[in-house]
Design an enzyme around this catalytic site. Structure first.
Site, short mmCIF file in Angstrom:
data_model
loop_
_atom_site.label_atom_id
_atom_site.label_comp_id
_atom_site.label_asym_id
_atom_site.label_seq_id
_atom_site.Cartn_x
_atom_site.Cartn_y
_atom_site.Cartn_z
CE LYS A 147 -3.79 1.92 2.82
NZ LYS A 147 -4.60 1.69 4.04
CB SER A 222 -7.55 3.73 2.91
OG SER A 222 -6.87 3.06 3.95
CB SER A 246 -7.99 1.07 6.11
OG SER A 246 -8.48 2.25 6.69
#
Length: 545
Positions: A147, A222, A246
């Site tokens: 990420k 996210s 997330s």
């Protein structure tokens, strides 16, 4: 909607006095009504999205893309396949699917191929045994993705913030260093919302990441870039992060496994955003997402702090476990749809038939305050990077940027503006109410400890339904309480895929245990995968050249 909330402190002082319980219930009713109005407003936009032509991925042709990371590592150690061959297969898949998904921010493909060649050269001349290599470098030669909010040296570390000069990481985050030491080869960093502040991965730098099962829908956020790549077989293991679902929400949207560890289990140095708030590491954690359940304990044993790694090698017998379930969050949240209910029922029926136990409905007296507890805890913190970047505590700055956004001249995304507005409004709520919710959080965690003990797990919906359309997160924001709550309580949670619904969208459940019992939720994930099939390939079509 957020500005209407400013009247709440006045209502509180005039009509409710010091009765924080009453204020919480009134607040829930007002918010539920306002969210209903918001959903009515965005519904036309959502309906328009559903008419867009879907783009399907190319079929998965290379069998190496369908092997768990643990098996790939074994084959590489045994020289049954070269690391270079595996890395190139994943690079090719990333290049094939990204035009449909828009999940990739920055790549290091050439460096990854060079690292793979060095791995193959090492294996040809080393005197170490296969077992010794597996012990020292359990991911040797295996490609992985990260990420973008987690620092990878030399790679983009902008996290969706629009700037004149791209931020690049000066050094690896601690967890990235750990996977490199374990032999993993990093291919790329993937898309997030701006500063990770949304449950949809959309920003003004990279754009929107789409769902492999329906490219008109969100991949979640996210960690949406990671989830989209994993479920499309363009990645096999990843490092993600979780402050309010997330990693678990994208994992549910994309039909893979996502694990949020117990609080304080993994060093978070090198993540953006970060906070100096004393409660930050109680709620925020770095975790992992994988396509196969067997890779969860492998990844956790590598990225976790040394003093807790051994628990992931423990053998867990489901025969000695207690099972509980809940189907709703209560309060302001919506109830789950039939897809999610059927997933829970299937798992309950299997456990009762196989282990001869009764899966009991759990009772937590303070669950009705879940939304208030989660919001109070998360908005009460100062997030340093966001404050520095956006000056979120200054109402004049927020108002100015909101006006600029309406005229399409703000450099900020809607998600970070919404966060700034909501945080400012939260600061206006009565202190007595906020203190009361802090007490409720402590009380609810004690209720979980009493019910689950050290051998119990809770089966719980991952969300109210499968992946939704872009912008639909805003009227559904209260429903993310289904995930946010467990960050606030610091409990370990594993999102597990439970197949596809009639529209071909993934459905999942969360498995929750008390703090420090991550091995229980991961053991359940392995059993769920074995029985219900785990990840299923997204729809694919031939692409003409």
């Amino acid at each position: 909607m957020e500005y209407i909330l400013c009247i709440l402190p006045i209502l509180y002082m005039k009509f409710l006095g010091n009765n924080s319980d009453t204020f919480a219930l009134v607040l829930q009713k007002i918010l539920k009504f306002l969210l209903f109005l918001l959903e009515c407003l965005v519904m036309p936009l959502i309906l328009l999205q559903s008419f867009r032509k879907q783009r399907q991925l190319p079929p998965i042709r290379n069998h190496l893309l369908l092997l768990p990371a643990a098996e790939l590592a074994r084959r590489i150690r045994r020289k049954q396949v070269s690391s270079e061959e595996v890395v190139k297969a994943y690079i090719k898949r990333c290049q094939d699917v990204n035009p449909m998904l828009n999940a990739i921010v920055d790549t290091r493909y050439e460096a990854a191929v060079q690292e793979a060649r060095k791995v193959d050269e090492f294996l040809l001349c080393t005197t170490k045994t296969e077992a010794e290599i597996g012990q020292d470098m359990p991911l040797l030669g295996v490609p992985m993705t990260v990420k973008e909010s987690i620092a990878v040296q030399g790679m983009s570390h902008t996290v969706g913030v629009k700037k004149k000069v791209l931020d690049r990481a000066d050094e690896d985050a601690v967890v990235v260093n750990r996977v490199r030491e374990a032999g993993a080869i990093i291919l790329l960093v993937s898309n997030t919302p701006e500063m990770c502040l949304a449950w949809e991965s959309n920003n003004k730098v990279t754009g929107t990441t789409w769902n492999p099962y329906d490219t008109n829908r969100t991949a979640g956020g996210s960690s949406g870039g990671e989830a989209a790549l994993l479920s499309s077989a363009a990645s096999i293991i990843s490092i993600s992060s979780d402050i309010a679902g997330s990693s678990r929400y994208p994992a549910m949207c994309c039909g893979i496994f996502g694990h949020k560890p117990s609080a304080h289990m993994i060093c978070c140095t090198g993540h953006k955003p970060i906070s100096s708030d004393q409660n930050w590491n109680n709620y925020f954690t770095i975790g992992t997402m994988t396509r196969y359940a067997e890779d969860l304990p492998l990844m956790m044993s590598i990225v976790s702090d040394e003093d807790v790694r051994l628990r992931f090698s423990q053998t867990v017998s489901l025969k000695n476990m207690k099972f509980f379930y809940l189907e709703e969050c209560c309060g302001i949240t919506s109830g789950i749809n039939s897809d999610m209910k059927q997933a829970i029922d299937k798992l309950r029926n299997y456990l009762e038939a196989t282990y001869g136990v009764k899966v009991q409905q759990a009772k937590f007296n303070d669950m009705k305050y879940a939304f208030d507890i989660a919001v109070r805890s998360l908005l009460n913190m100062t997030v340093d990077d966001v404050e520095d970047e956006f000056e979120a505590s200054r109402s004049s700055k927020i108002l100015l940027e909101a006006i600029k956004y309406l005229f399409c001249v703000s450099r900020y995304s809607l998600s970070i503006l919404s966060y700034g507005i909501v945080k400012w409004v939260f600061g206006k709520l009565p202190k007595g109410y906020r203190n009361k919710m802090a007490d409720k959080a402590v009380s609810l965690k004690k209720q979980f400890e009493d019910v689950l003990g050290d051998n119990g797990v809770l089966i719980y919906p991952s969300f109210i339904g499968p992946a939704h359309y872009r912008y639909q997160m805003y009227p559904r924001v209260a429903n993310y309480t289904y995930m946010m709550l467990y960050n606030v309580l610091g409990l370990p949670v594993t999102q597990c895929p439970m197949g596809l619904n009639s529209k071909g969208l993934p459905v999942g459940v969360q498995i929750i245990a008390n703090t420090g019992n991550d091995q229980l939720t991961i053991a359940m994930a392995k059993e769920i995968e074995r029985v219900f099939g785990g990840w299923q390939q997204p729809p694919a079509t031939e692409i003409s050249v």
